[in-house]
Design an enzyme around this catalytic site. Structure first.
Site, PDB file in Angstrom:
ATOM      1  N   CYS A 158      -2.570 -18.377  -5.415  1.00 11.18           N
ATOM      2  CA  CYS A 158      -2.884 -19.289  -6.506  1.00 11.18           C
ATOM      3  C   CYS A 158      -4.208 -18.834  -7.107  1.00 11.18           C
ATOM      4  O   CYS A 158      -4.886 -17.967  -6.561  1.00 11.18           O
ATOM      5  CB  CYS A 158      -3.061 -20.721  -5.996  1.00 11.18           C
ATOM      6  SG  CYS A 158      -1.587 -21.391  -5.204  1.00 11.18           S
ATOM      7  N   CYS A 204      -7.376  -9.045   1.520  1.00 15.52           N
ATOM      8  CA  CYS A 204      -5.977  -8.659   1.237  1.00 15.52           C
ATOM      9  C   CYS A 204      -5.957  -7.416   0.333  1.00 15.52           C
ATOM     10  O   CYS A 204      -6.411  -7.461  -0.806  1.00 15.52           O
ATOM     11  CB  CYS A 204      -5.273  -9.819   0.538  1.00 15.52           C
ATOM     12  SG  CYS A 204      -3.659  -9.382  -0.146  1.00 15.52           S
ATOM     13  N   ASP A 207       5.466   2.360  -9.855  1.00 15.04           N
ATOM     14  CA  ASP A 207       5.298   0.908  -9.733  1.00 15.04           C
ATOM     15  C   ASP A 207       4.283   0.628  -8.620  1.00 15.04           C
ATOM     16  O   ASP A 207       3.971   1.498  -7.811  1.00 15.04           O
ATOM     17  CB  ASP A 207       6.641   0.222  -9.462  1.00 15.04           C
ATOM     18  CG  ASP A 207       6.680  -1.216  -9.973  1.00 15.04           C
ATOM     19  OD1 ASP A 207       5.604  -1.755 -10.323  1.00 15.04           O
ATOM     20  OD2 ASP A 207       7.768  -1.808 -10.021  1.00 15.04           O
ATOM     21  N   ASP A 208       3.791  -0.626  -8.583  1.00 18.01           N
ATOM     22  CA  ASP A 208       2.786  -0.960  -7.576  1.00 18.01           C
ATOM     23  C   ASP A 208       3.401  -1.293  -6.227  1.00 18.01           C
ATOM     24  O   ASP A 208       2.737  -1.200  -5.196  1.00 18.01           O
ATOM     25  CB  ASP A 208       1.929  -2.140  -8.064  1.00 18.01           C
ATOM     26  CG  ASP A 208       2.793  -3.252  -8.609  1.00 18.01           C
ATOM     27  OD1 ASP A 208       3.558  -3.849  -7.833  1.00 18.01           O
ATOM     28  OD2 ASP A 208       2.715  -3.515  -9.822  1.00 18.01           O
ATOM     29  N   CYS A 211       4.342 -11.628   4.740  1.00 13.36           N
ATOM     30  CA  CYS A 211       2.959 -12.070   4.555  1.00 13.36           C
ATOM     31  C   CYS A 211       2.873 -13.544   4.931  1.00 13.36           C
ATOM     32  O   CYS A 211       3.607 -14.369   4.390  1.00 13.36           O
ATOM     33  CB  CYS A 211       2.512 -11.904   3.098  1.00 13.36           C
ATOM     34  SG  CYS A 211       0.864 -12.595   2.832  1.00 13.36           S
ATOM     35  N   CYS A 244      -6.962  -6.663   5.215  1.00 14.03           N
ATOM     36  CA  CYS A 244      -5.692  -7.077   5.811  1.00 14.03           C
ATOM     37  C   CYS A 244      -4.643  -6.089   5.325  1.00 14.03           C
ATOM     38  O   CYS A 244      -4.501  -5.860   4.126  1.00 14.03           O
ATOM     39  CB  CYS A 244      -5.302  -8.488   5.375  1.00 14.03           C
ATOM     40  SG  CYS A 244      -3.659  -8.967   6.016  1.00 14.03           S
ATOM     41  N   CYS A 260       1.118  -6.609   6.153  1.00 15.13           N
ATOM     42  CA  CYS A 260       2.480  -6.442   5.636  1.00 15.13           C
ATOM     43  C   CYS A 260       2.961  -4.993   5.718  1.00 15.13           C
ATOM     44  O   CYS A 260       4.153  -4.735   5.603  1.00 15.13           O
ATOM     45  CB  CYS A 260       2.602  -6.985   4.209  1.00 15.13           C
ATOM     46  SG  CYS A 260       1.356  -6.342   3.089  1.00 15.13           S
TER      47      CYS A 260
HETATM   48 FE1  SF4 Z   1      -2.215  -9.288   1.637  1.00 19.24          FE
HETATM   49 FE2  SF4 Z   1      -0.220  -8.115   2.970  1.00 19.24          FE
HETATM   50 FE3  SF4 Z   1      -2.222  -9.316   4.295  1.00 19.24          FE
HETATM   51 FE4  SF4 Z   1      -0.440 -10.761   2.918  1.00 19.24          FE
HETATM   52  S1  SF4 Z   1      -0.032  -9.523   4.745  1.00 19.24           S
HETATM   53  S2  SF4 Z   1      -2.664 -11.039   2.974  1.00 19.24           S
HETATM   54  S3  SF4 Z   1      -0.023  -9.417   1.168  1.00 19.24           S
HETATM   55  S4  SF4 Z   1      -2.343  -7.503   2.979  1.00 19.24           S
END
Ligand code: SF4
Length: 463
Positions: free
Chosen positions: A2, A231, A343-344, A380, A430, A433
């Protein structure tokens, strides 16, 4: 994901919603503002849809917070009046009204309460309000909240006549603070501070609490930062290219991602007539890929500006529908050409598959695909809308060749994990994922439960 905003200082509500609109790329499902009027009464307006549609009048207020919502908890599938899920939420404390906007996701909410909440923001508001009544002190209540919650949270709130913010100790979601001679602004992204003319701009540090009482700023490192884990996907996909997050320019990072991916494509020997960005996020990376590969960049795929961003639409059929109406094509740079489309990310694969198919239907000779981050293999739990492994086309150890076959491309190249880290030039990230290493205790526990089969791979247990 958000977007959150807080402004202290005389501001027209119409201007406030325009500033919030700058964060619409972080969610367009529902939006809301809460403010304190000249009689010190807390008011609120919420809508289904973008901030620009919030029904406020031409009024000057002294304090306002706002949110643009992206549904990772509560009603992901829609159907019920979406404004019910919109933030801010309010709670009557013994010390006045508490209003809260939240960006992130609480992983252990089901362990903490059996009650139904429209979203984790509503849960946070009620829990923090209860702790304020118990402790009679906001900073003590926030410390207690920190001890209770697992997950990611960047909070902006109003308590009676004070505005405040708090960022979780890992700093998973961004939060920026700025001030000028007569205003203070908190926001998810620095673009809001640039647009409101803030002169002093700084990141809210992981674990930091800022409260402004009668124009006096109190900044306090409430919690010692631990295992800071920003992230990485904010830089790759989510944030505006014009933003600076945790001291890194998003645009600069995207150029670096392109330079890294370009080198890896060079090693692999991928040849093409044109590099074609999938608009808009990958455009910056394409600039440097083009430089490294000496292949011209052509915008053969254009964004249909009347359409909506697909990744943040919550229903599969709606995504399919949006994918079909999202792009426009320039045939001159497609027919008979070998294309390298950039693409990303590939999350579910639907949009990429559609694009490859349409480029082939139009007569492209070859369609190669390259992605500016490694494959997303795990859910995630921290606020991005792939909350289960089952949603991911590249989940777990799915071979890249299988994903390539599914999307119908001639070749598929993902940026390596080393390339990603080099591009970001930081380790405090992080990356759960892509490697399953979740930065919070309950996130790690959820992963073990999924791997042992105690929780199904398609369960959204944490919501
Ligand atoms: Fe970001 Fe991936 Fe961690 Fe989620 S799991 S916070 S998308 S890095």
């Amino acid at each position: 994901m958000c977007g959150v905003l807080g402004i202290l200082g005389a501001i027209n509500l119409l201007t406030a919603k325009n500033v919030l609109q700058l964060l619409v790329h972080r969610g367009q499902d529902a939006s809301g503002l809460a403010w304190v009027d000249e009689y010190h009464v807390h008011k609120m307006a919420k809508v289904k849809g973008a901030p620009i549609t919030i029904p406020v009048t031409d009024n000057i207020v002294e304090m306002v917070i706002g949110s643009t919502r992206y549904p990772t908890s509560g009603d992901r599938l829609g159907g019920v009046a979406k404004e019910k899920f919109a933030q801010p939420f309010a709670f009557q404390t013994d010390f006045g009204t508490l209003s809260i906007c939240h960006n992130g996701n609480i992983t252990n909410i089901k362990e903490l309460s059996d009650k139904y909440y429209h979203s984790d923001a509503e849960f946070i508001t009620e829990t923090l309000g209860t702790y304020i009544n118990e402790t009679h002190d906001l900073s003590t209540a926030l410390t207690k909240l920190y001890e209770t919650l697992d997950g990611s949270y960047s909070l902006v709130g109003i308590l009676k006549d004070d505005i405040f913010c708090f960022r979780d100790s890992r700093g998973i979601r961004p939060l920026i603070f700025g001030s000028s001679a007569d205003h203070f602004v908190f926001a998810s992204e620095s673009i809001c501070l640039q647009q409101t003319g803030m002169q002093e701009i700084s990141d809210v540090l992981p674990g930091e609490y800022i409260r402004i009482h009668q124009n006096e700023i109190k900044r306090q490192q409430l919690i010692v930062p631990q295992n800071v884990a920003h992230c990485f996907f904010e830089y790759v996909y989510f944030a505006s290219s014009a933003s600076v997050i945790d001291s890194r320019s998003v645009y600069r990072v995207r150029l670096n991602l392109g330079a890294q991916l370009g080198q890896e494509l060079l090693t692999k020997g991928i040849a093409a007539d044109y590099i074609v960005p999938v608009p808009d996020t990958s455009k910056s990376a394409c600039e440097t890929i083009s430089e490294v590969l000496h292949i011209p960049l052509r915008e053969a795929i254009m964004k249909n500006r009347s359409s909506q961003r697909t990744f943040i639409m919550p229903v599969k059929d709606a995504r399919e529908l949006a994918a079909r109406s999202k792009y426009l094509f320039i045939d001159e740079f497609i027919i008979g050409k070998k294309l390298l489309i950039i693409d990303d990310s590939i999350v579910r694969g639907l949009t990429t598959k559609y694009l490859v198919q349409i480029l082939r239907d139009k007569g492209a000779a070859e369609v190669h695909v390259a992605i500016t981050c490694p494959p997303q293999r795990y859910a995630c739990y921290y606020g991005v809308d792939f909350g289960t492994d089952a949603e991911l086309i590249a989940q777990h150890d799915t071979p890249i060749e299988y994903v390539c076959e599914q999307i119908g491309a001639n070749s598929l190249t993902y940026l390596s994990s080393d390339g990603l880290l080099r591009a970001l030039d930081r380790k405090d990230l992080c990356t759960a994922c892509i490697n399953g290493n979740y930065p919070t205790p309950y996130g790690q526990q959820l992963r073990l439960l999924v791997e042992s089969g105690s929780i199904a791979a398609d369960s959204t247990h944490y919501e």
